[in-house]
Design an enzyme around this catalytic site. Structure first.
Site, PDB file in Angstrom:
ATOM      1  N   ILE A 115       0.854  -1.183   0.000  1.00 57.40           N
ATOM      2  CA  ILE A 115       0.000   0.000   0.000  1.00 57.40           C
ATOM      3  C   ILE A 115       0.895   1.240   0.000  1.00 57.40           C
ATOM      4  O   ILE A 115       1.843   1.320   0.781  1.00 57.40           O
ATOM      5  CB  ILE A 115      -0.902  -0.022   1.251  1.00 57.40           C
ATOM      6  CG1 ILE A 115      -1.817  -1.245   1.209  1.00 57.40           C
ATOM      7  CG2 ILE A 115      -1.717   1.251   1.369  1.00 57.40           C
ATOM      8  CD1 ILE A 115      -2.411  -1.601   2.562  1.00 57.40           C
ATOM      9  N   ASN A 130      -3.230   1.964 -10.808  1.00 61.12           N
ATOM     10  CA  ASN A 130      -3.089   0.576 -10.384  1.00 61.12           C
ATOM     11  C   ASN A 130      -4.042  -0.292 -11.194  1.00 61.12           C
ATOM     12  O   ASN A 130      -5.099   0.168 -11.625  1.00 61.12           O
ATOM     13  CB  ASN A 130      -3.451   0.463  -8.895  1.00 61.12           C
ATOM     14  CG  ASN A 130      -3.330  -0.951  -8.370  1.00 61.12           C
ATOM     15  OD1 ASN A 130      -2.352  -1.647  -8.647  1.00 61.12           O
ATOM     16  ND2 ASN A 130      -4.326  -1.394  -7.611  1.00 61.12           N
ATOM     17  N   HIS A 132      -6.250  -3.790 -10.692  1.00 58.75           N
ATOM     18  CA  HIS A 132      -6.715  -4.672  -9.619  1.00 58.75           C
ATOM     19  C   HIS A 132      -7.578  -5.775 -10.240  1.00 58.75           C
ATOM     20  O   HIS A 132      -8.426  -5.495 -11.088  1.00 58.75           O
ATOM     21  CB  HIS A 132      -7.532  -3.870  -8.600  1.00 58.75           C
ATOM     22  CG  HIS A 132      -8.011  -4.714  -7.459  1.00 58.75           C
ATOM     23  ND1 HIS A 132      -7.166  -5.111  -6.440  1.00 58.75           N
ATOM     24  CD2 HIS A 132      -9.214  -5.260  -7.184  1.00 58.75           C
ATOM     25  CE1 HIS A 132      -7.834  -5.877  -5.599  1.00 58.75           C
ATOM     26  NE2 HIS A 132      -9.089  -5.979  -6.021  1.00 58.75           N
ATOM     27  N   ASP A 164      -5.507   6.394  -4.508  1.00 58.79           N
ATOM     28  CA  ASP A 164      -5.652   7.417  -3.474  1.00 58.79           C
ATOM     29  C   ASP A 164      -5.250   6.816  -2.134  1.00 58.79           C
ATOM     30  O   ASP A 164      -4.652   5.736  -2.091  1.00 58.79           O
ATOM     31  CB  ASP A 164      -7.068   8.012  -3.481  1.00 58.79           C
ATOM     32  CG  ASP A 164      -8.121   6.995  -3.060  1.00 58.79           C
ATOM     33  OD1 ASP A 164      -7.756   5.883  -2.644  1.00 58.79           O
ATOM     34  OD2 ASP A 164      -9.318   7.327  -3.144  1.00 58.79           O
ATOM     35  N   ASP A 168      -7.535   0.411  -2.882  1.00 56.21           N
ATOM     36  CA  ASP A 168      -8.311   0.132  -4.096  1.00 56.21           C
ATOM     37  C   ASP A 168      -9.576   0.984  -4.176  1.00 56.21           C
ATOM     38  O   ASP A 168     -10.627   0.514  -4.635  1.00 56.21           O
ATOM     39  CB  ASP A 168      -8.663  -1.377  -4.181  1.00 56.21           C
ATOM     40  CG  ASP A 168      -7.422  -2.262  -4.150  1.00 56.21           C
ATOM     41  OD1 ASP A 168      -6.395  -1.849  -4.715  1.00 56.21           O
ATOM     42  OD2 ASP A 168      -7.478  -3.350  -3.554  1.00 56.21           O
TER      43      ASP A 168
HETATM   44  C1  GAR Z   1      -2.225  -8.930 -11.487  1.00 59.13           C
HETATM   45  O1  GAR Z   1      -3.250  -9.877 -11.631  1.00 59.13           O
HETATM   46  C2  GAR Z   1      -2.750  -7.706 -10.767  1.00 59.13           C
HETATM   47  O2  GAR Z   1      -4.083  -7.432 -11.052  1.00 59.13           O
HETATM   48  C3  GAR Z   1      -2.571  -8.092  -9.338  1.00 59.13           C
HETATM   49  O3  GAR Z   1      -1.324  -8.757  -9.307  1.00 59.13           O
HETATM   50  C4  GAR Z   1      -1.142  -9.443 -10.537  1.00 59.13           C
HETATM   51  C5  GAR Z   1       0.246  -9.134 -11.043  1.00 59.13           C
HETATM   52  O4  GAR Z   1       0.547  -9.918 -12.146  1.00 59.13           O
HETATM   53  N1  GAR Z   1      -2.570  -6.938  -8.498  1.00 59.13           N
HETATM   54  C6  GAR Z   1      -3.158  -6.898  -7.322  1.00 59.13           C
HETATM   55  O5  GAR Z   1      -3.723  -7.841  -6.830  1.00 59.13           O
HETATM   56  C7  GAR Z   1      -3.072  -5.554  -6.627  1.00 59.13           C
HETATM   57  N2  GAR Z   1      -4.003  -5.473  -5.554  1.00 59.13           N
HETATM   58  P1  GAR Z   1       1.824  -9.590 -13.041  1.00 59.13           P
HETATM   59  O6  GAR Z   1       3.025  -9.496 -12.104  1.00 59.13           O
HETATM   60  O7  GAR Z   1       1.920 -10.768 -13.954  1.00 59.13           O
HETATM   61  O8  GAR Z   1       1.573  -8.303 -13.775  1.00 59.13           O
END
Ligand code: GAR
Length: 224
Positions: A115, A130, A132, A164, A168
């Site tokens: 965060i 970001n 999500h 922000d 999320d």
């Molecule tokens: C993605 O699915 C993204 O949405 C998630 O981490 C993964 C990263 O994948 N992010 C979160 O959960 C943030 N809260 P990557 O390293 O292959 O891009």
């Protein structure tokens, strides 16, 4: 080359910050880096008028750093400090210094699992986005695809939003819905969501680089 652009959502008094063309991206990630790769590939194809000027991870062995280095992007591990879910004060300062040294216009969180708060968001006000893996505001936080599956929704998805001070909670820029199908497991659903992410995130970064995203309060518009 710098041009003056309005900040994405109105602040009082109204002011502008310089944004470069092509947009200078600083990408932060903790994982395998598939979103970073999708953005890099879209830039290479000429679809996104941006440059990746630095990639930073809080995980020394993260795949995102290997992908970045193999593409020739400056990439570094910066230790997150003593906390599990956020950066400690020294680490926050180190991240800020690295992003400022790289003259980053936009901070792109691509699977960055900490965060960001306080000083970081004040300095990069309205300059942090970001992705999500859920249709926010449903299922913020960790393993959102698993939360969605456990809840029994028929549509999951992904969301790109401004960051922000909440978790999320920033204004939503774009979303893609992804169906949940019979027999889905957390793994199959996450894979389907990640496919959607790899298409959505480069489109959003391209629209931001072209200054097409307009924000009014919590509403955003302009994604082609
Ligand atoms: C993605 O699915 C993204 O949405 C998630 O981490 C993964 C990263 O994948 N992010 C979160 O959960 C943030 N809260 P990557 O390293 O292959 O891009």
């Amino acid at each position: 080359m710098f041009q003056r652009r309005r900040l994405p959502w109105p602040v009082e008094p109204a002011f502008t910050l310089p944004m470069s063309n092509p947009l200078r991206l600083g990408i932060l990630g903790s994982g395998k880096g598939s979103n970073m790769v999708a953005i890099a590939d879209a830039i290479s194809r000429g679809d996104v008028p941006a440059r990746i000027v630095t990639v930073i991870s809080d995980v020394e062995s993260a795949g995102i750093l290997d992908h970045a280095r193999s593409r020739g992007f400056p990439a570094q591990f910066i230790a997150p400090g003593k906390f599990r879910t956020k950066l400690d004060e020294d680490a926050e300062r180190a991240y800020i210094d690295a992003l400022k040294a790289a003259e980053v216009d936009l901070v792109v969180l691509a699977g960055f699992m900490r965060i960001l708060k306080g000083e970081f968001l004040r300095l990069f006000e309205q300059r942090v986005i970001n992705i999500h893996p859920s249709l926010l505001p449903a299922f913020p936080g960790l393993a959102a695809w698993k939360q969605a599956l456990d809840y029994g929704v028929k549509f999951a998805g992904c969301t790109v939003h401004y960051v922000d001070q909440g978790v999320d909670t920033g204004p939503i820029i774009a979303q893609t819905a992804v169906p949940v199908v019979d027999g889905d497991t957390a793994t199959t659903l996450h894979e389907r969501i990640q496919l959607a992410e790899r298409s959505l995130y480069p489109r959003v970064v391209a629209a931001m680089a072209r200054d097409q995203i307009k924000v009014s309060g919590r509403s955003t518009a302009g994604l082609p």
